[in-house]
Write a protein that holds these residues in place. Structure first.
Motif, PDB file in Angstrom:
ATOM      1  N   CYS A 164       0.830  -1.364   0.150  1.00  0.00           N
ATOM      2  CA  CYS A 164      -0.066  -0.103  -0.164  1.00  0.00           C
ATOM      3  C   CYS A 164       0.728   1.235  -0.109  1.00  0.00           C
ATOM      4  CB  CYS A 164      -0.904   0.088   1.241  1.00  0.00           C
ATOM      5  SG  CYS A 164      -1.874  -1.651   1.432  1.00  0.00           S
ATOM      6  N   ALA A 165       1.219   1.716  -1.202  1.00  0.00           N
ATOM      7  CA  ALA A 165       2.498   2.625  -1.141  1.00  0.00           C
ATOM      8  C   ALA A 165       2.088   3.996  -1.021  1.00  0.00           C
ATOM      9  CB  ALA A 165       3.309   2.311  -2.177  1.00  0.00           C
ATOM     10  N   ALA A 166       1.128   4.398  -1.917  1.00  0.00           N
ATOM     11  CA  ALA A 166       0.642   5.728  -1.914  1.00  0.00           C
ATOM     12  C   ALA A 166       0.390   6.233  -0.789  1.00  0.00           C
ATOM     13  CB  ALA A 166      -0.655   5.898  -3.005  1.00  0.00           C
ATOM     14  N   PRO A 167       0.831   7.669  -0.466  1.00  0.00           N
ATOM     15  CA  PRO A 167       1.544   8.493  -1.217  1.00  0.00           C
ATOM     16  C   PRO A 167       2.844   8.255  -1.499  1.00  0.00           C
ATOM     17  CG  PRO A 167       1.287   9.777   0.622  1.00  0.00           C
ATOM     18  CD  PRO A 167       0.557   8.314   0.753  1.00  0.00           C
ATOM     19  N   GLY A 168       3.525   7.565  -0.889  1.00  0.00           N
ATOM     20  CA  GLY A 168       4.933   7.045  -1.198  1.00  0.00           C
ATOM     21  C   GLY A 168       5.964   7.295  -0.263  1.00  0.00           C
ATOM     22  N   GLY A 169       5.559   7.813   1.127  1.00  0.00           N
ATOM     23  CA  GLY A 169       6.440   8.361   2.050  1.00  0.00           C
ATOM     24  C   GLY A 169       7.510   7.053   2.418  1.00  0.00           C
ATOM     25  N   LYS A 170       6.994   6.246   2.725  1.00  0.00           N
ATOM     26  CA  LYS A 170       7.836   5.146   3.308  1.00  0.00           C
ATOM     27  C   LYS A 170       8.648   4.319   1.993  1.00  0.00           C
ATOM     28  CE  LYS A 170       4.869   4.029   7.337  1.00  0.00           C
ATOM     29  NZ  LYS A 170       3.643   4.827   6.500  1.00  0.00           N
ATOM     30  N   ASN A 186       2.787  -1.076  -4.989  1.00  0.00           N
ATOM     31  CA  ASN A 186       1.278  -1.376  -5.330  1.00  0.00           C
ATOM     32  C   ASN A 186       0.419  -0.441  -4.574  1.00  0.00           C
ATOM     33  OD1 ASN A 186      -1.167  -2.940  -6.278  1.00  0.00           O
ATOM     34  ND2 ASN A 186      -1.280  -3.270  -4.126  1.00  0.00           N
ATOM     35  N   ASP A 187      -0.614  -0.108  -5.162  1.00  0.00           N
ATOM     36  CA  ASP A 187      -1.634   0.731  -4.266  1.00  0.00           C
ATOM     37  C   ASP A 187      -2.805   0.567  -5.082  1.00  0.00           C
ATOM     38  OD1 ASP A 187      -1.587   3.048  -1.946  1.00  0.00           O
ATOM     39  OD2 ASP A 187      -3.383   3.113  -3.073  1.00  0.00           O
ATOM     40  N   SER A 188      -4.020   0.475  -4.503  1.00  0.00           N
ATOM     41  CA  SER A 188      -5.374   0.285  -5.173  1.00  0.00           C
ATOM     42  C   SER A 188      -5.648   1.489  -5.846  1.00  0.00           C
ATOM     43  CB  SER A 188      -6.557   0.050  -4.258  1.00  0.00           C
ATOM     44  OG  SER A 188      -6.528   0.947  -3.220  1.00  0.00           O
ATOM     45  N   ASP A 213       1.317  -1.581   4.698  1.00  0.00           N
ATOM     46  CA  ASP A 213       1.130  -0.019   5.654  1.00  0.00           C
ATOM     47  C   ASP A 213      -0.463   0.214   5.211  1.00  0.00           C
ATOM     48  OD1 ASP A 213       1.716   2.099   7.100  1.00  0.00           O
ATOM     49  OD2 ASP A 213       2.054   3.104   5.150  1.00  0.00           O
ATOM     50  N   VAL A 214      -1.287  -0.346   5.727  1.00  0.00           N
ATOM     51  CA  VAL A 214      -2.642  -0.445   5.477  1.00  0.00           C
ATOM     52  C   VAL A 214      -3.480   0.837   5.553  1.00  0.00           C
ATOM     53  CG1 VAL A 214      -2.914  -2.940   5.847  1.00  0.00           C
ATOM     54  CG2 VAL A 214      -3.465  -1.400   7.678  1.00  0.00           C
ATOM     55  N   PRO A 215      -4.484   0.894   4.888  1.00  0.00           N
ATOM     56  CA  PRO A 215      -5.480   2.123   5.197  1.00  0.00           C
ATOM     57  C   PRO A 215      -5.768   1.954   6.639  1.00  0.00           C
ATOM     58  CG  PRO A 215      -6.407   0.790   3.488  1.00  0.00           C
ATOM     59  CD  PRO A 215      -4.859   0.280   3.561  1.00  0.00           C
ATOM     60  N   LEU A 249      -5.594  -7.490   3.400  1.00  0.00           N
ATOM     61  CA  LEU A 249      -4.263  -7.027   2.844  1.00  0.00           C
ATOM     62  C   LEU A 249      -2.819  -7.592   3.514  1.00  0.00           C
ATOM     63  CD1 LEU A 249      -5.166  -3.162   2.509  1.00  0.00           C
ATOM     64  CD2 LEU A 249      -4.381  -4.432   0.657  1.00  0.00           C
TER      65      LEU A 249
HETATM   66  C1  LIG Z   1      -1.640   4.494   5.171  1.00  0.00           C
HETATM   67  S1  LIG Z   1      -1.919   4.593   3.216  1.00  0.00           S
HETATM   68  C2  LIG Z   1      -0.095   4.076   2.667  1.00  0.00           C
HETATM   69  C3  LIG Z   1       0.838   5.419   2.931  1.00  0.00           C
HETATM   70  C4  LIG Z   1       2.222   5.064   2.447  1.00  0.00           C
HETATM   71  N1  LIG Z   1       2.720   3.729   2.643  1.00  0.00           N
HETATM   72  C5  LIG Z   1       3.205   5.984   2.641  1.00  0.00           C
HETATM   73  O1  LIG Z   1       4.138   5.742   3.648  1.00  0.00           O
HETATM   74  O2  LIG Z   1       3.114   7.109   2.062  1.00  0.00           O
HETATM   75  C6  LIG Z   1      -2.748   3.319   2.733  1.00  0.00           C
HETATM   76  C7  LIG Z   1      -2.894   3.300   1.353  1.00  0.00           C
HETATM   77  O3  LIG Z   1      -3.428   1.849   1.014  1.00  0.00           O
HETATM   78  C8  LIG Z   1      -4.327   2.094  -0.360  1.00  0.00           C
HETATM   79  N2  LIG Z   1      -5.185   1.047  -0.336  1.00  0.00           N
HETATM   80  C9  LIG Z   1      -6.520   1.063  -0.020  1.00  0.00           C
HETATM   81  N3  LIG Z   1      -7.157  -0.254  -0.277  1.00  0.00           N
HETATM   82  C10 LIG Z   1      -6.256  -0.820  -0.943  1.00  0.00           C
HETATM   83  C11 LIG Z   1      -6.229  -2.095  -1.428  1.00  0.00           C
HETATM   84  N4  LIG Z   1      -7.365  -2.919  -1.677  1.00  0.00           N
HETATM   85  N5  LIG Z   1      -5.013  -2.664  -2.209  1.00  0.00           N
HETATM   86  C12 LIG Z   1      -3.914  -1.945  -2.134  1.00  0.00           C
HETATM   87  N6  LIG Z   1      -3.950  -0.384  -1.488  1.00  0.00           N
HETATM   88  C13 LIG Z   1      -4.965  -0.102  -0.806  1.00  0.00           C
HETATM   89  C14 LIG Z   1      -4.843   3.488  -0.197  1.00  0.00           C
HETATM   90  O4  LIG Z   1      -5.087   3.938  -1.470  1.00  0.00           O
HETATM   91  C15 LIG Z   1      -3.617   4.284   0.546  1.00  0.00           C
HETATM   92  O5  LIG Z   1      -2.854   5.036  -0.287  1.00  0.00           O
END
Ligand SMILES: C[S@@+](CC[C@H](N)C(=O)[O-])C[C@H]1O[C@@H](n2cnc3c(N)ncnc32)[C@H](O)[C@@H]1O
Lengths: 342, 267
Positions: A164-170, A186-188, A213-215, A249
């Protein structure tokens, strides 16, 4: 009249606060008031150093009074050793606990550096400026968010999945290790189609390291911003389904890891339901449904090293959690590390 | 040069009635040393005319029942009193009496806060009208406020109104409790720091329209009328490190809020 302002009756931020008061006062007990005031006050940032930048960024930050927390470790915890960069590009740490008991070695990802202002110092970072190549010297993020990346323990040539990468900090922090063989992001929100299923089926048993790194309820955001708030009335369903999504996830991440591979599950909530419970269920389901045996990796060496910088929740029976505190207003960040045995 | 002359202990013959003599001071009950001290203080007031009410001021203070050494001390704290005209001084004392400050309390009040007698009757009246009409304090409460927090008479009325409204609306505290806690002795920042700290810790709630809260708020008295250590240990249950950081954060928050409000108003 000045104080009799008409407010919306139940803005999402106050719904979030009500919810947290109800659950966290029980879960955290006496600690809750101290965490609560920190959550409701200005947070602290850390400056993730960009190793690809040409400027002497770290020196500049140090001149302003910052220090890289990853090398500013607790002396007591440091007794055994911290290997130098020449020795190995990936740091291996064998720690003995304060009580003298031997803890299993913990690998921390190398070359991740993050500057913070000292405890109780409320100075803010200036925005990073581009160097001659247009690269920014640092990226401002919650310093506690760096911990799951350090805990992942990426080593030379590893195949890494950031689920769960977006917005990409980690992702950015992971890239600083400069030793990743292959990084899959990957990110949905990018793929749109439910990639989740695919990871289980196609990319099975592949990755040495997986960051999940889940939502979550993003506690700090939910208390401060009414926009895009998971506690708004119309997102109740989504919020209720979070633990289920988190579980799916994490299971997908576990399946994507190779036997012997390691997974770090992380959130930015204090919620037991989204943290420990999800991990417990995932461990159970991985064994029952997929025949995957997992071992929980003890992160106490890490919390001992960094307790000068962060406040960690005491006595979690599974994983570790940074709890916000006014003098060290980072987090909340929960993380739990698992190793695939089969 | 004329200011210099008051240093010599004999008054100029032109205005014998308004000048002080060592003899008259001794007559009033001051000791030699006290009389000398008083002359030193007077000589610091450079405008001769300014000090010409010294005698009547001294008399008035002694008549109030203050003893010579207290008079000396309060005049050193507030030499402006030497410059107040006799008639004005009498008016001011009379006005305070009318406001319910009986002999004993007036005496104590002047000794504790001498500038009270430098404030024009009109100003005091404005404050009283403000307290009565804007804040709906009773006559007795106004007397109590003046007795407990006399410095209120020199405060800016807008600031005072803001402080009152903050405590009334935001903290949900009624007039009687404000008086009991001696609210007006504290600056707005002191009040806000403690209140906001408690509020963010979940220990204080603004009552809803029906005056209800889901927790029991601590009494204003127990929040304000204790020193910081007691406040932290028994009311906020927090460390002084936390409170120290919190106050610095608040200062920045409020400063930025003011800037924002300023720039909105400027638009
Ligand atoms: C906590 S954020 C991740 C933050 C990111 N790791 C960072 O450090 O910038 C959780 C992310 O999970 C994504 N997400 C939600 N449902 C998802 C799914 N089914 N599969 C993959 N990613 C998912 C969301 O779009 C969101 O960007």
């Amino acid at each position: 009249e000045k104080w009799a302002v008409t407010r919306t009756k139940h803005p999402p931020t106050s719904l979030a606060l009500q919810h947290f008061d109800a659950t966290y006062s029980i879960q955290l007990g006496k600690l809750w008031p101290s965490v609560r005031v920190a959550l409701l006050s200005e947070r602290k940032y850390g400056a993730l150093l960009n190793n690809f930048s040409h400027d002497a960024v770290l020196a500049g930050l140090e001149a302003q009074g910052c220090r890289d927390f990853t090398s500013d470790t607790d002396t007591e915890a440091q007794t055994s050793e911290v290997s130098t960069e020449e020795e190995s590009s990936c740091v291996s740490m064998k720690k003995s606990g304060a009580d003298g008991q031997q803890l299993p070695p913990l690998q921390l990802s190398p070359h991740i550096k993050c500057s913070v202002f000292p405890r109780a110092d409320i100075t803010r970072f200036k925005p990073a400026r581009p160097d001659m190549c247009g690269l920014l010297g640092y990226y401002l993020m919650d310093a506690a968010s760096v911990l799951p990346c350090l805990a992942l323990g990426v080593q030379e040539g590893h195949n890494v999945l950031d689920l769960c990468a977006a917005p990409g900090g980690k992702t950015l922090a992971l890239l600083q290790t400069q030793c990743i063989g292959f990084l899959c992001v990957n990110d949905s929100s990018v793929s749109r189609t439910l990639r989740l299923k695919k990871w289980g089926e196609i990319e099975r048993d592949t990755f040495d390291r997986v960051l999940v790194d889940v939502p979550c309820t993003t506690d700090r955001h939910s208390l401060m911003e009414d926009d895009n708030n998971i506690f708004s009335k119309n997102r109740t369903g989504e919020r209720r389904k979070l633990p289920q999504l988190q579980l799916e996830l994490l299971l997908a991440g576990i399946e994507a890891a190779c036997p012997g591979g390691e997974i770090v599950y992380s959130t930015c909530t204090l919620s037991q339901t989204q943290n420990l419970s999800v991990v417990e269920q995932a461990i159970y389901l991985a064994r029952e449904k997929h025949g995957i045996n997992l071992q929980v990796v003890d992160l106490r060496p890490l919390t001992r090293m960094f307790r000068k910088t962060f406040h960690f929740a005491p006595d979690l029976h599974l994983g570790e959690m940074v709890i916000p505190h006014l003098a060290a207003n980072f987090g909340p960040i929960y993380m739990c590390k698992l190793r695939r045995l089969t | 040069q004329s200011a210099q002359r008051s240093h010599e202990l004999s008054p100029p013959p032109a205005e014998p009635a308004t000048e002080l003599s060592l003899h008259s001071l001794l007559d009033m009950g001051f000791t030699d040393t006290q009389a000398q001290q008083m002359y030193d203080t007077l000589s610091k007031i450079t405008r001769r005319s300014a000090a010409k009410h010294a005698l009547s001021t001294l008399t008035a203070l002694l008549v109030l029942g203050l003893n010579p050494s207290t008079v000396l001390k309060l005049l050193e704290k507030c030499p402006e009193l030497y410059t107040v005209k006799e008639s004005q001084l009498q008016q001011r004392i009379g006005n305070l009496r009318k406001l319910g400050l009986g002999e004993g309390s007036l005496q104590r009040l002047v000794a504790y806060y001498p500038p009270l007698l430098t404030v024009p009757v009109k100003t005091v009246k404005h404050v009283v009208v403000f307290l009565r009409e804007k804040c709906l304090f009773t006559i007795q409460q106004v007397t109590d406020i003046l007795r407990d927090s006399p410095a209120i008479v020199v405060e800016n009325l807008d600031h005072l109104e803001y402080k009152f409204q903050y405590v009334y609306f935001r903290m949900g505290v009624k007039q009687a409790e404000m008086v009991k806690s001696r609210l007006f002795r504290f600056t707005l920042d002191e009040v806000r720091h403690r209140h906001c700290f408690l509020e963010r810790r979940g220990l204080y709630q603004t009552p809803d329209k029906k005056g209800q809260t889901t927790i029991i708020n601590p009494k204003l008295d127990s929040v304000l009328s204790v020193d910081q250590d007691t406040f932290l240990a028994h009311v906020a249950m927090a460390s002084s490190e936390e409170y120290d950081v919190f106050k610095r954060l608040m200062a920045r928050e409020w400063q930025e809020e003011e800037l924002r409000r300023g720039s909105i108003e400027a638009d």
